[in-house]
Design a protein around this motif. Sequence first.
Motif, PDB file in Angstrom:
ATOM      1  N   VAL A 149      -7.693  -0.666 -10.460  1.00  0.00           N
ATOM      2  CA  VAL A 149      -7.294  -1.206  -9.151  1.00  0.00           C
ATOM      3  C   VAL A 149      -8.384  -2.066  -8.514  1.00  0.00           C
ATOM      4  N   ALA A 150      -9.659  -1.785  -8.790  1.00  0.00           N
ATOM      5  CA  ALA A 150     -10.728  -2.590  -8.203  1.00  0.00           C
ATOM      6  C   ALA A 150     -10.627  -4.045  -8.637  1.00  0.00           C
ATOM      7  N   PHE A 151     -10.119  -4.292  -9.840  1.00  0.00           N
ATOM      8  CA  PHE A 151      -9.929  -5.651 -10.333  1.00  0.00           C
ATOM      9  C   PHE A 151      -8.550  -6.192  -9.978  1.00  0.00           C
ATOM     10  N   ALA A 152      -7.522  -5.392 -10.217  1.00  0.00           N
ATOM     11  CA  ALA A 152      -6.151  -5.865 -10.013  1.00  0.00           C
ATOM     12  C   ALA A 152      -5.824  -6.062  -8.543  1.00  0.00           C
ATOM     13  N   ARG A 153      -6.349  -5.186  -7.669  1.00  0.00           N
ATOM     14  CA  ARG A 153      -6.091  -5.266  -6.229  1.00  0.00           C
ATOM     15  C   ARG A 153      -7.408  -5.051  -5.476  1.00  0.00           C
ATOM     16  N   PRO A 154      -8.331  -5.979  -5.595  1.00  0.00           N
ATOM     17  CA  PRO A 154      -9.674  -5.770  -5.026  1.00  0.00           C
ATOM     18  C   PRO A 154      -9.691  -5.660  -3.516  1.00  0.00           C
ATOM     19  N   GLY A 155      -8.688  -6.200  -2.855  1.00  0.00           N
ATOM     20  CA  GLY A 155      -8.654  -6.151  -1.405  1.00  0.00           C
ATOM     21  C   GLY A 155      -8.145  -4.845  -0.833  1.00  0.00           C
ATOM     22  N   TRP A 156      -7.631  -3.947  -1.676  1.00  0.00           N
ATOM     23  CA  TRP A 156      -7.193  -2.639  -1.198  1.00  0.00           C
ATOM     24  C   TRP A 156      -8.395  -1.770  -0.839  1.00  0.00           C
ATOM     25  N   ASN A 157      -8.235  -0.962   0.190  1.00  0.00           N
ATOM     26  CA  ASN A 157      -9.257   0.027   0.509  1.00  0.00           C
ATOM     27  C   ASN A 157      -9.291   1.107  -0.561  1.00  0.00           C
TER      28      ASN A 157
END
Length: 307
Positions: A244-252
């Motif tokens: 998720v850090a790569f796929a959705r980096p803007g998520w908390n």
Amino acid sequence: MTLTRRRLLMGAGAGIALGSGPARSLWAETGIDLGSMRISSLSDGHLVLPPEFIFAPMPKDELGPVLTEFGIGNGPLTPDCNVTLMQDGGRVVLFDTGSGTAFQESAGKLLDALDAAGVAPEDVTHVVFTHGHPDHLWGVLDEFEDPLFYEAEHMIGKAEWDFWTDPNTVNDIGDARTTMAVGAKRRLEAMEDAITFFEDGEEILPGIAARATFGHTPGHMAFELRSGSESVMVVGDAIGNHHVAFARPGWNSGSDQDQGTAAETRVGLLDQLSSEQMLMIGFHLPHGGIGRVERKGDGYLFVPEGT
């Protein structure tokens, strides 16, 4: 810049089986050459974390497909722990010291990896900390509570030191992180006479520049190792996983202390790494954490080097 083969260890010296399953096979060393620098990623084992430690603040309806894409199931997360070692002439520099023996049984394997790399604790000339979390700091003391790398100068960002040594932190950080605060304060104060501070942008050692990557902790630092036109970024936990850090980096992420700042830091860092195609080493990324960042749709993808 060349990547060398991984040397693997198996069993109690390198990894601990989860439940009744087979023992994990982990790298002892993955290395690259950068000018006169020899940069190695050493295994400290792995962590065992509840999924909500990272996923709790994320949108559940959108999270599921991302986890499925990366084969992430419902069980505990078991991220690898990669400690970076840099050797250059007489300098032997460790970036973080791993967990030691007091955090999780599955981690604290750094001494085995150092031995496999032919490095003794007394050979280390500098220890440079990305931040003060247990899996990065607690290995600074041995099982007798004495400094493990006793010949080394220890270096940490001033903002990170101030946060963990502040007597108010243990009361303000929240119940889930109280043990982290107590452990960090005790270990840092034990090393105070060996500590040197630095600030964002400083060349802390020849060819090594500090880069503020605040958010995961208040003073988290990454480090750019450079020789001529080539460079490698040691990112610590500024980019904390390969999914998720790569796929959705803007998520908390629940693993970050200041989630909004950490997300902004992560997006900016991934944009830089992808646009410049700079090699990176991530503490909790697979395959020794060495790889590059590629754009993928609205997000990014971690591409391990040499795979």
